[in-house]
Motif scaffolding. Structure first.
Motif, mmCIF file in Angstrom:
data_model
loop_
_atom_site.group_PDB
_atom_site.id
_atom_site.type_symbol
_atom_site.label_atom_id
_atom_site.label_comp_id
_atom_site.label_asym_id
_atom_site.label_seq_id
_atom_site.Cartn_x
_atom_site.Cartn_y
_atom_site.Cartn_z
ATOM 1 N N GLU A 1 0.813 -1.208 0.000
ATOM 2 C CA GLU A 1 0.000 0.000 0.000
ATOM 3 C C GLU A 1 0.847 1.259 0.000
ATOM 4 O OE1 GLU A 1 -3.639 2.044 2.561
ATOM 5 O OE2 GLU A 1 -2.802 0.135 3.195
ATOM 6 N N GLY A 2 2.027 1.219 0.611
ATOM 7 C CA GLY A 2 2.872 2.391 0.663
ATOM 8 C C GLY A 2 3.868 2.301 1.792
ATOM 9 N N VAL A 3 4.383 3.453 2.235
ATOM 10 C CA VAL A 3 5.353 3.507 3.329
ATOM 11 C C VAL A 3 4.932 4.588 4.314
ATOM 12 C CG1 VAL A 3 7.258 2.658 1.902
ATOM 13 C CG2 VAL A 3 6.894 5.124 2.148
ATOM 14 N N ILE A 4 5.387 4.449 5.528
ATOM 15 C CA ILE A 4 5.168 5.420 6.597
ATOM 16 C C ILE A 4 6.507 6.040 6.962
ATOM 17 C CG2 ILE A 4 4.473 5.755 9.004
ATOM 18 C CD1 ILE A 4 2.102 5.200 7.343
ATOM 19 N N GLY A 5 6.569 7.363 6.989
ATOM 20 C CA GLY A 5 7.767 8.069 7.424
ATOM 21 C C GLY A 5 7.550 8.698 8.785
ATOM 22 N N LYS A 6 8.569 8.624 9.634
ATOM 23 C CA LYS A 6 8.451 9.200 10.980
ATOM 24 C C LYS A 6 9.711 9.992 11.301
ATOM 25 C CE LYS A 6 5.588 5.307 12.475
ATOM 26 N NZ LYS A 6 5.459 4.123 13.352
ATOM 27 N N ARG A 7 9.507 11.167 11.875
ATOM 28 C CA ARG A 7 10.654 11.985 12.254
ATOM 29 C C ARG A 7 11.356 11.350 13.434
ATOM 30 N NH1 ARG A 7 11.449 16.833 14.960
ATOM 31 N NH2 ARG A 7 9.264 16.877 15.589
ATOM 32 N N ALA A 8 12.650 11.134 13.309
ATOM 33 C CA ALA A 8 13.398 10.314 14.259
ATOM 34 C C ALA A 8 13.371 10.861 15.677
ATOM 35 C CB ALA A 8 14.846 10.170 13.787
ATOM 36 N N ALA A 9 13.309 12.177 15.827
ATOM 37 C CA ALA A 9 13.391 12.781 17.160
ATOM 38 C C ALA A 9 12.029 13.152 17.733
ATOM 39 C CB ALA A 9 14.276 14.033 17.108
ATOM 40 N N SER A 10 10.961 12.746 17.070
ATOM 41 C CA SER A 10 9.632 13.232 17.465
ATOM 42 C C SER A 10 9.095 12.517 18.688
ATOM 43 C CB SER A 10 8.654 13.066 16.295
ATOM 44 O OG SER A 10 8.493 11.699 15.979
ATOM 45 N N ARG B 1 -3.492 13.536 14.797
ATOM 46 C CA ARG B 1 -2.837 13.472 13.500
ATOM 47 C C ARG B 1 -1.662 14.433 13.521
ATOM 48 N NH1 ARG B 1 -4.326 10.751 9.386
ATOM 49 N NH2 ARG B 1 -6.495 10.570 10.114
ATOM 50 N N SER B 2 -0.516 13.956 13.117
ATOM 51 C CA SER B 2 0.722 14.702 13.351
ATOM 52 C C SER B 2 1.517 14.878 12.066
ATOM 53 C CB SER B 2 1.571 13.941 14.385
ATOM 54 O OG SER B 2 2.890 14.424 14.406
ATOM 55 N N PRO B 3 2.169 16.016 11.892
ATOM 56 C CA PRO B 3 3.075 16.184 10.745
ATOM 57 C C PRO B 3 4.384 15.425 10.919
ATOM 58 C CG PRO B 3 3.135 18.136 12.134
ATOM 59 C CD PRO B 3 2.049 17.251 12.691
ATOM 60 N N SER B 4 4.633 14.885 12.122
ATOM 61 C CA SER B 4 5.859 14.114 12.354
ATOM 62 C C SER B 4 5.740 12.677 11.880
ATOM 63 C CB SER B 4 6.219 14.139 13.842
ATOM 64 O OG SER B 4 6.544 15.445 14.249
ATOM 65 N N ASN C 1 7.180 20.928 11.111
ATOM 66 C CA ASN C 1 8.178 20.234 11.920
ATOM 67 C C ASN C 1 9.305 21.131 12.388
ATOM 68 O OD1 ASN C 1 7.544 17.308 12.218
ATOM 69 N ND2 ASN C 1 7.334 17.441 10.006
ATOM 70 N N LYS C 2 9.370 22.335 11.844
ATOM 71 C CA LYS C 2 10.389 23.288 12.305
ATOM 72 C C LYS C 2 9.949 24.022 13.559
ATOM 73 C CE LYS C 2 12.543 24.206 7.812
ATOM 74 N NZ LYS C 2 12.789 25.226 6.761
ATOM 75 N N LYS C 3 8.624 24.029 13.823
ATOM 76 C CA LYS C 3 8.117 24.726 15.006
ATOM 77 C C LYS C 3 8.540 23.994 16.264
ATOM 78 C CE LYS C 3 4.021 26.543 12.670
ATOM 79 N NZ LYS C 3 2.536 26.568 12.651
ATOM 80 N N PRO C 4 8.932 24.713 17.312
ATOM 81 C CA PRO C 4 9.308 24.025 18.557
ATOM 82 C C PRO C 4 8.132 23.298 19.156
ATOM 83 C CG PRO C 4 9.108 26.394 18.907
ATOM 84 C CD PRO C 4 9.009 26.178 17.419
ATOM 85 N N ALA C 5 8.403 22.120 19.685
ATOM 86 C CA ALA C 5 7.341 21.330 20.316
ATOM 87 C C ALA C 5 6.842 22.030 21.557
ATOM 88 C CB ALA C 5 7.867 19.940 20.681
ATOM 89 N N PRO C 6 5.540 22.086 21.793
ATOM 90 C CA PRO C 6 5.018 22.717 23.001
ATOM 91 C C PRO C 6 5.471 21.997 24.247
ATOM 92 C CG PRO C 6 3.247 21.750 21.668
ATOM 93 C CD PRO C 6 4.523 21.505 20.952
#
Length: 887
Positions: free
Chosen positions: A393-402, A408-411, A547-552
């Motif tokens: 079906e596809g692939v899932i990408g995840k930001r390594a440091a998230s 629903r998340s942009p990470s 993803n450039k915004k600082p995490a709250p």
């Protein structure tokens, strides 16, 4: 002990570099918790602890509690312990204070009788326990002794009630000796020393000891000691059109063609939940049995269940067939995240650190049905090409440091090899030629206004077995008219209630909003039909920017500061004045938290506010201050609030309506905490479109009795042919809601609801009372029918309550009732995990609307004629605008 640090004595006695005991931590609960820990130190004893004023007040009970009122147990008061100690099990090392093994023997909630602080100070504390082993009323009575005694002696006494039992007949310590967390017995200290047992023993049957176990979570940066939550909403991926350019910051996994599954492990209790919070444990007995051998004492796992084909690839159709046939033993659980583990919240840890711990745990257990979802050392474009070749079906990408977030998340992003999504089945066509069953499924998606829009049909991808199965399910959902809005006249078929979901792949969307070259992949039963919308891939530039915004900030557990358990919600351009002001000293939440709470739940609460007059509860000085109840426009200054026609409530200033999220947040900025709504809409103000029973408990009524009362009311309404929906009140009880077609006037609906209350009180007098007032309902429940009078209001679903702890009124399913811990099961601090489930427990509410005629006849009630206009008389006293009132 220092007055400003109740844990000073506790910390002074311990070296936290060597003992596994928590130094601090834990969250206050609205329903006070208690715990009894079995402790094999120099002598075996039981530690009895009650949550009060932010700590666990503690007593050492040498012989343990007794259910016999004639047996008085010595209880020596010791130093206060942190709230996080309630979940501690392990081994305190030799030569350290309290050296020995500890298990949690019992736990639950307690309710004081009278003022608990005054009772503690006076030396006579009465309370009721609702535990897994201990129940009923108890007393702690301080013995007379020298005033300078460091450890005050008390007596722990069971009072005479239904939970009391003579010691000659039953010894609860002998009958139920084991941990309520793991189900394991306490290992004697001498035996543990000989075996050199670890601080926390693995559950029975664990294979973890065979291989190297990873470092305890407490040694990992970002891990925060915390109790295991009852529910957890998943992190969801955002569909994107292309992969990010900063590939070194992302890791990629296969997008499994299966069902999302979150698993809660707490000792021997293992429960598997879909992404919408439905408990599928009973449908997955083989997997639950396998998970019991994973070696975890307390955890949340996140992953996907699949069935593999002959090539080792996920087969969605085979997974669907496994559930249809009840043969789920072939299901494989690929786990990819570990939000909680062994008493620690890991959500703030970087993704790679959580996965590293998870990988070690899974590999150590070596279970074929539970596998770790590996990442691939390749670029996204190469992986997508490989996925297309394999038919994935596809692939899932995840930001390594998230971190892990329940939304629903942009990470987390998903890239698909083909267009594919879920559609709501709204009907079907007749078969043609030699085909049996049906011709094609008529599909739809919901738009932003909540209307079901026709999206085309799918007539390929079915085998004979699937056609027969679909025919039976669709026949059971037959409807007289289409659920589609704006359906083209050329579309004909047999209509069904919009409940079933079809997973469909297709070539493209047309400019008219139809799909082309569709292929049926299978039915989905793990998602909410009302949330199915047309998926649109987001531009990668926006994802990169997000993803450039600082995490709250999620709060600092070490400092003891509290914050809401979700990232800051978007409050738009609203300026929040005094955002740092604490509005509830029990939870520590601030005015900014209040506004962000309503920003988060706005999409959920607005449908309940729409077209209804609303009453507001303002708390300018927080929940501990004076509260103001307001129904009319005078003295209001909320920007954008809608003023209703004065003819709706003659003789008064205009009623109010909340119409948008902006107005909702503006009200919160002006210290509005609660929103209460009428039982009628502005379109038909003289005829209620719902009937509500507020199950109001009197003094001495337990939570178990309130749950039982809700079930009894539900049973009676069902017998009368009336649908019933349930929600927590966020205050003291539960609300049972009957959706109505607006056919009768206020007097008739109120009088009939009173007749139901009287019937309950007459048939079950030991449970219900039909008269209001605290004196009338001592030990009983009043089904408050007065909510059904003209001008009366009930707190709206998803509204906060202006009470200590900030409970929330939340829609729930009847199948969830037994799992609720109390009317404040959800609060402002823990609501994030419920938001993803949203209003789905009330699915079908609109379609369930009914008239009361048949029910009235069944109860022997004579209806009044429908009112032609609203009555100005009030069904109950309501405070005038601007008048202080405790709510």
């Amino acid at each position: 002990m220092a007055a400003d640090d109740p844990l000073q004595a506790y910390r002074a006695k311990r070296d936290f570099k060597h003992t596994p005991e928590p130094a601090a931590g834990g969250r206050r609960s609205t329903a006070r918790s208690f715990v009894v820990q079995k402790h094999d130190a120099s002598h075996l004893h039981y530690d009895f602890r009650l949550e009060l004023e932010g700590t666990l007040k503690s007593w050492a009970v040498p012989k343990g509690p007794s259910l016999d009122p004639g047996v008085k147990r010595m209880a020596v008061q010791v130093e206060d312990h942190p709230l996080s100690y309630a979940s501690f099990e392990g081994t305190i090392p030799d030569r350290h204070y309290g050296a020995g093994n500890v298990i949690v023997w019992d736990r639950g909630t307690w309710r004081p009788v009278g003022d608990p602080v005054a009772g503690l100070q006076s030396g006579k504390l009465k309370f009721e326990l609702q535990g897994e082993k201990l129940h009923g009323r108890w007393s702690l009575v301080r013995m007379h002794g020298k005033s300078e005694e460091r450890q005050a002696p008390w007596l722990l006494i069971k009072e005479r009630d239904d939970a009391a039992r003579p010691s000659a007949d039953y010894d609860v310590l002998q009958a139920l000796p084991d941990s309520v967390i793991t189900g394991n017995p306490l290992t004697p200290r001498k035996k543990a020393a000989a075996q050199k047992a670890p601080a926390r023993a693995a559950p029975t049957g664990s294979t973890v000891g065979r291989k190297k176990r990873p470092a305890p979570p407490r040694q990992l940066p970002g891990a925060v000691m915390d109790a295991l939550p009852l529910t957890l909403a998943p992190e969801l991926a955002t569909l994107v059109a292309q992969a990010p350019t900063d590939s070194q910051d992302w890791v990629y996994e296969i997008k499994f063609d299966g069902y999302r599954l979150l698993t809660r492990v707490e000792g021997s209790s293992i429960r598997c939940f879909t992404r919408n919070g439905h408990d599928w444990s009973a449908r997955l007995p083989a997997l639950v049995n396998t998970l019991s051998r994973l070696g975890l004492s307390a955890a949340w796992l996140d992953g996907e269940i699949v069935v593999l084909d002959g090539k080792g690839l996920p087969d969605f159709g085979a997974l669907q067939n496994a559930f249809d046939s009840g043969s789920t033993a072939r299901i494989i659980y690929y786990v990819f995240d570990l939000p909680y583990c062994d008493g620690y919240d890991l959500r703030a840890m970087p993704l790679l650190e959580r996965r590293k711990l998870l990988r070690t745990l899974v590999q150590a257990a070596a279970l074929d049905a539970v596998r770790f979802s590996e990442t691939f050392d390749a670029g996204a474009s190469d992986l997508m090409a490989a996925a297309r070749r394999l038919g994935l079906e596809g692939v899932i990408g995840k930001r390594a440091a998230s971190p892990y977030v329940s939304r629903r998340s942009p990470s987390w992003i998903k890239l698909k090899t083909q267009l594919r999504q879920e559609f709501v089945i709204g009907g079907y066509t007749d078969p043609k030629g030699s085909r049996a069953g049906l011709g094609a499924l008529l599909l739809g998606v919901y738009d932003d206004q909540g209307a079901l829009r026709y999206a085309g049909n799918v007539g390929t991808g079915f085998d004979d077995n699937t056609l027969n199965t679909l025919q039976g399910k669709l026949a059971a959902l037959a409807a007289p008219r289409p659920a589609f809005s704006g359906l083209p006249a050329s579309v004909e078929g047999h209509w069904v209630q919009p409940e079933l979901l079809a997973e469909v792949s297709f070539a493209q969307w047309t400019h008219t909003g139809r799909i082309r070259h569709a292929v049926f992949q299978g039915l989905r039963t793990d998602k909410d039909a009302r949330k199915v919308k047309r998926e649109s891939a987001q531009p990668i530039e926006g994802i990169m920017q997000a993803n450039k915004k600082p995490a709250p900030s999620s709060g600092n557990a070490a400092s003891g500061k509290r914050s809401m358990s979700h990232p800051a919600a978007d409050t738009g351009a609203l300026r929040v004045t005094h955002p740092e002001r604490v509005i509830d000293t029990d939870s520590g939440l601030t005015k900014l938290d209040l506004v962000q709470f309503y920003a988060q739940v706005a999409p959920l609460i607005l449908p309940h506010l729409r077209a209804r007059p609303v009453a507001l509860v303002r708390a300018p000085d927080g929940v501990q201050g004076e509260l103001f109840f307001q129904k009319h426009a005078q003295a209001t200054a909320i920007p954008g609030i809608k003023l209703l026609n004065q003819a709706l409530d003659p003789g008064h200033a205009p009623l109010l309506e909340i119409t948008t999220a902006e107005v909702l947040l503006a009200a919160a900025q002006l210290n509005v905490m609660e929103f209460h709504t009428w039982n009628a809409t502005t379109r038909s103000i003289g005829k209620p479109d719902r009937m509500i029973f507020d199950l109001d408990p009197g003094e001495g009524v337990s939570w178990a009795q309130i749950r039982e009362a809700a079930q009894l009311v539900h049973a009676l309404l069902k017998e009368l042919g009336l649908p019933a929906f349930l929600k927590t009140s966020g205050g003291k009880g539960l609300h049972v809601v009957v959706p109505l077609k607006p056919a009768f006037g206020w007097d008739t609906v109120k009088d009939f609801s009173q007749a139901i209350a009287r019937h309950l009180a007459a048939v079950i007098p030991d449970r219900f009372v039909a008269k209001s007032g605290p004196r009338n309902r001592v030990g009983k429940i009043f089904p408050d029918y007065l909510r059904n009078g003209f001008g009366a209001t009930t707190v709206c679903a998803w509204s906060l309550r202006a009470r200590p702890g900030l409970g929330v009124s939340v829609p729930v399913g009847w199948d969830e009732l037994d799992s609720l811990s109390g009317p404040t099961h959800w609060t402002a601090a823990n609501i994030a995990d419920r938001v993803a489930i949203g209003n789905s427990p009330w699915e079908g509410y609109g379609q369930a609307r009914c008239t009361l005629s048949a029910a009235m006849k069944a109860l022997g009630f004579k209806a009044q004629k429908p009112a032609s206009s609203p009555r100005p008389a009030r069904a109950r006293a309501v405070a005038q605008n601007g008048t202080p009132r405790k709510v």
